[in-house]
Write an enzyme that holds these catalytic residues in place. Structure first.
Site, short mmCIF file in Angstrom:
data_model
loop_
_atom_site.label_atom_id
_atom_site.label_comp_id
_atom_site.label_asym_id
_atom_site.label_seq_id
_atom_site.Cartn_x
_atom_site.Cartn_y
_atom_site.Cartn_z
CE LYS A 29 -7.34 0.31 6.36
NZ LYS A 29 -8.01 0.77 5.14
CG ASP A 79 0.36 -2.25 6.17
OD1 ASP A 79 -0.59 -2.30 6.97
OD2 ASP A 79 0.34 -1.61 5.11
CD GLN A 83 -7.13 -4.28 4.34
OE1 GLN A 83 -8.06 -5.01 4.68
NE2 GLN A 83 -7.29 -3.00 4.03
CG HIS A 113 -1.92 0.99 1.37
ND1 HIS A 113 -1.69 2.30 1.71
CD2 HIS A 113 -3.27 0.89 1.18
CE1 HIS A 113 -2.84 2.96 1.73
NE2 HIS A 113 -3.81 2.13 1.42
CB CYS A 143 -3.65 3.24 -1.67
SG CYS A 143 -4.72 4.64 -1.38
C1 LIG Z 1 -2.54 -2.76 3.61
C2 LIG Z 1 -2.86 -1.38 4.04
N1 LIG Z 1 -1.89 -0.62 4.58
C3 LIG Z 1 -2.12 0.64 5.01
C4 LIG Z 1 -3.37 1.20 4.90
C5 LIG Z 1 -3.54 2.61 5.36
O1 LIG Z 1 -4.43 2.67 6.43
P1 LIG Z 1 -4.90 4.09 6.96
O2 LIG Z 1 -5.56 4.80 5.81
O3 LIG Z 1 -5.87 3.77 8.04
O4 LIG Z 1 -3.69 4.80 7.42
C6 LIG Z 1 -4.41 0.45 4.37
C7 LIG Z 1 -5.78 0.99 4.25
O5 LIG Z 1 -6.16 1.63 3.29
C8 LIG Z 1 -4.15 -0.86 3.92
O6 LIG Z 1 -5.11 -1.61 3.39
#
Ligand SMILES: Cc1ncc(COP(=O)(O)O)c(C=O)c1O
Ligand SMILES: Cc1ncc(COP(=O)(O)O)c(C=O)c1O
Lengths: 158, 423, 423, 158
Positions: free
Chosen positions: B237, B211, B214, B134, B377
């Site tokens: 989430k 990370d 998910q 991401h 993203c």
């Molecule tokens: C794998 C992953 N990493 C990071 C993020 C970023 O999360 P946040 O927007 O809550 O910072 C997301 C969510 O969009 C994600 O799915």
């Protein structure tokens, strides 16, 4: 931000139909001016960060008149049909006329009430898009790319 | 099919009918159709227990924390720190001091890149990422690499969008300072073999950030078993409110790291010339925290714990399996990611050859079905897949097999709507 | 004196009886006594309108924003951006693009120090602060100075804790890159002459950051009239939820600044090698924002606008004036800050010669009165005052003169309790 | 985190009285061992970041026995009385005994049930403080400062 009632739903349904009007679907299914121009006066790439779509606008400009235009690239029905409709709308126009079209079209997309619809002609079909804020960028992608191409041509001011 | 009236018997690991009653928004209609919310990888909906926790906090206990000597302040402080303890237990962190509250996953990763990263990554260093990250686990490292003159390396992907681990030896060596890798892909669903990666990394002295945006919401997570050094995720989430993220880190790492933001709360002693820092984790929580939402997040964790994360995972496997089977039956649909649901989270990402995800999304929306369309993203991953984006349905505890049916039917309509055959 | 039943006629600029009915927490009792909440400089209470906005959002509209093509996503995006427009109007910013949402004032100031500061402050530069700054407007600059080898300078204080402006010429010159100054002191109440300071600063080419954490909630603020370059404040101190701060900046500054946090949302285009940034203000909002709380903050602003910030200010002057008169009548009490209420916000900070603020706070708490006791995150100022801390009562729209009476009575009890005369 | 009822209020009232027990107020009003020691074996400064209070502990240690102690500095009634009571409790004790007292006292403050109250003697009067989490640091300030002094003396391990 209150919960929509049944009337609201009917309005929303109508909006979808307005978004995907027949003329738009027609341009999407049968896009005009897709072939590239061999030696364009100017060629410009555009990018929609929202969906990742890319578009290329080639222009053949002679004596201040857009003699030919080609638009390539992938995209959703809105961006594809908008590009196609744009290409039809600008061929044979002077750069100044194209500039007015750009102004009128983007004003319509911003939701301005003060737009000369006669000037826009068929482009008015895209009016329904403005009810879908995320899709507005799809509809304007080709236009912004076109304008950047013209700015390149006129050295920064178009 | 109003959620309020669903009373089917539980067939799977979760009593979904009952769960749905806890989510007020599921009673909502969109364009006159019942909402079918399949955008859970973007953000989840919230049960009334979490919403009520916010109301209760603001109606009865609201105060600034940690320095107040009045009753409300003590209540708020106790509740805030209790939420930290709940988070620690949820991911089996060794102690609450290993839990830092941030705004979201993105801030948690940035915190590590700014503090640990600046101190530990130099010009000779490699930063190892994967091609499925991401943007939030990509750009902080790109910026760090650019600032320090370090090199970025990427673990590539197989044709099924799993990590290409052949040749990992060449990518991971003693100059690899950090491996930053997603536990589960938000874009294509792949679950990565974190255990194996951590082992490999630690053998090389490489620090590992996972990370977990998910994974923490969807499966049991045990940071000690995983043995990672950093683990980041977002409350929004996983049934919690917006505005709260979590950084777990091994205590020794937190102790030696410089603070990130500076201001109130994170200090011990301040003079006109300089300051000394508070103990961890408060050293990393500058200014008034997002008190109410942290407390409500604690309630979201209670809710998930009540369901049981094993059950959550089993439910999502069931629904993902069903969705994949239904989609495979449709002509032309191409599904990304590994074929076996055991290797993927509750995310199904797909495309039609000649139908743009945005158009699919808009037509589905008209049918009440909320999916995501676009690059999720993960622009580099999309480029590798050779597309500008995908359509993505992602599931959670309140989703039903019937909702998958609605999705599939709506997809049929979208296909027909844009078909070149119709006039 | 339960707030629910107060129905006195409005005597001052605000109909406080009516306002109190909007604040559920004011019906609460502490140790059997009605809550008298006088810790508003730390955080304010929230009206039901704000609490209901959170509930409404989560029950009906919750979705991630900016990239969603479904109905909920569009509704949430529109509401989030509408809140930004409300904030812009509230402080008379020229456009919503000048408004960046952060977690709190502290993060807003850190953002400026990290991005603008790192790019614009070098070894020859001076950073000018005042001796009354909150740690949040002190430590970020100390760290920047240490990193860059810049020098810290401080505007000193008079005996009444106003800024000592004689000799300002010597402190402010063409190497002074930034003046960071609080609009109103959270510790002693002083309102600073920002207009004059900005004029002086801009004559020297000095950029000005105003810490508005204690002004935006309490008085009309016009950033264009003030002509400051940056202005920072927190939602939680002005009827809004925790977890939201605001950075206002002149558009040109935002445009040229590097991003702070990196990740989703703040990018245009990302490859494996690097990224290009989104437009302002989104360039500075990485990851999923605190959507619900930003939207609810918009409702808090509606509420304040409905009251009228001129009226809020007038009400606080009235109550502060009364409190100072009552306290001055008490033996031994020493009040800090300027004597004239026109020169101060709704904060009254005081001490007894031989009674520790903590002990006062605990005894007052027993009477239902919540005040703050301690250094108020202004340790250098406390050192200058020669105390470890003060007792502080701070007022807001729902406070009454009767509550000041309760405070004064409770202080008398505290005095008696710790008196050396009693056995 | 639910709203306390009337019984709860009564309990809370009792807690305040427990916090400020007579023996505590007595030590606060008449603090013991305030004078500084002329040539202390070790002297240490402590700081409570919560309230900004500072304290200085002087120790005279001979043959492993605390022969004299002095505690100075400002602070609230809790920190002052705790320092005063500590000074009385440790004079004449061996360093090891002081270490046990430290362990017992801080365990009591953490709310541990497993504390030898006989060992603590008068110090038990401070038990009520643990109901007031923010004030616990006031009560333990002198003790932590004492311990750091002893650690300095024994070269890091006490
Ligand atoms: C794998 C992953 N990493 C990071 C993020 C970023 O999360 P946040 O927007 O809550 O910072 C997301 C969510 O969009 C994600 O799915
Ligand atoms: C003057 C001043 N500046 C900054 C802050 C920090 O605000 P926050 O804790 O919301 O970041 C405060 C509040 O405590 C304050 O009063």
């Amino acid at each position: 931000m209150t919960r929509p009632n049944e009337d609201e739903y009917a309005r929303q349904e109508a909006e979808i139909d307005e978004l995907y009007r027949e003329v738009i679907l027609d341009h999407y299914r049968h896009p005009r001016n897709r072939a590239s121009i061999e030696s364009p006066t100017v060629s410009r790439q555009g990018y929609n960060p929202l969906c990742g779509d890319e578009i290329v606008v080639d222009l053949l400009v002679n004596g201040g008149v857009v003699e030919d235009v080609a638009v390539r690239g992938g995209g959703c029905s809105i961006s594809q049909s908008s590009a196609s409709m744009m290409s039809e709308a600008i061929v044979g126009r002077t750069v100044d006329e194209v500039e007015s079209l750009f102004g009128g079209f983007t004003a319509m997309m911003r939701g301005s009430d003060d737009v000369d619809l006669d000037l826009l002609g068929d482009l008015e079909a895209l009016m329904g898009v403005r009810k879908f804020p995320v899709r507005v960028k799809c509809a304007t992608l080709a236009w912004h790319t076109l304008r950047e191409a013209l700015q390149e041509l006129t050295g920064g001011k178009a | 099919m109003s959620s309020q009236n669903v009373s089917e018997k539980p067939t799977g690991p979760l009593d979904v009918g009952r769960i749905r009653e806890d989510f007020p928004i599921l009673g909502r209609r969109v364009y006159g159709k019942p909402l079918v919310y399949l955008d859970n990888a973007a953000t989840s909906q919230k049960p009334r227990q979490v919403i009520e926790a916010l109301v209760r906090y603001y109606e009865q206990h609201n105060a600034n924390i940690h320095r107040a000597i009045h009753c409300l302040g003590e209540e708020a402080t106790a509740a805030y720190e209790e939420a930290r303890a709940k988070v620690a237990r949820f991911i089996n962190a060794p102690s609450p001091e290993c839990i830092v509250f941030t705004r979201n996953t993105t801030e948690a990763i940035n915190l590590v890149a700014h503090t640990w990263g600046r101190a530990n990554v130099g010009p000779q260093a490699d930063i190892l990422l994967t091609q499925m990250e991401h943007h939030s686990n990509l750009i902080p490292w790109q910026r760090l690499a650019a600032e320090k003159g370090a090199s970025l390396r990427y673990i590539g992907l197989t044709n099924e969008q799993t990590l290409e681990l052949d040749g990992l030896d060449e990518l991971m060596h003693d100059r690899t300072r950090i491996l930053a890798v997603t536990h589960a892909s938000n874009a294509v669903g792949t679950i990565n073999p974190i255990g194996r990666l951590v082992k490999e990394a630690h053998r090389n002295g490489t620090t590992v950030l996972v990370d977990g945006a998910q994974s923490a919401p969807h499966m049991p997570v045990d940071v000690q078993a995983m043995d990672c050094d950093f683990f980041a995720f977002s409350a929004h989430k996983m049934l919690g409110p917006t505005g709260v993220g979590v950084l777990y880190a091994r205590r020794e790492l937190l102790d030696e790291m410089e603070p990130f933001l500076a201001g109130g709360e994170m200090i011990k002693r301040v003079t006109l010339e300089g300051a000394t820092w508070n103990d961890v984790p408060w050293k990393f929580e500058a200014g008034t925290p997002n008190i109410a939402d942290v407390i409500a997040f604690g309630v979201a964790i209670d809710y998930l714990t009540g369901l049981g994360m094993e059950n959550v995972r089993a439910h999502e496997m069931e629904i993902t399996d069903y969705a994949m089977r239904r989609l495979r039956q449709m002509e032309e649909v191409f599904i990304y990611g590994p074929p076996d649901v055991a290797d993927r989270g509750g995310v199904v990402s797909f495309n039609y050859p000649d139908l743009h995800p945005h158009d699919i999304g808009t037509i589905l929306d008209r049918e009440g079905v909320a999916i995501r369309a676009g690059h999720h993203c993960t622009q580099p991953l999309m480029r590798i897949l050779g597309v500008s984006g995908t359509a993505r349905a992602s599931f959670y505890v309140y989703n039903t097999l019937e909702e998958v049916d609605v999705l599939v039917e709506a997809l049929g309509k979208a296909r027909a709507f844009f078909s070149n055959d119709t006039p």
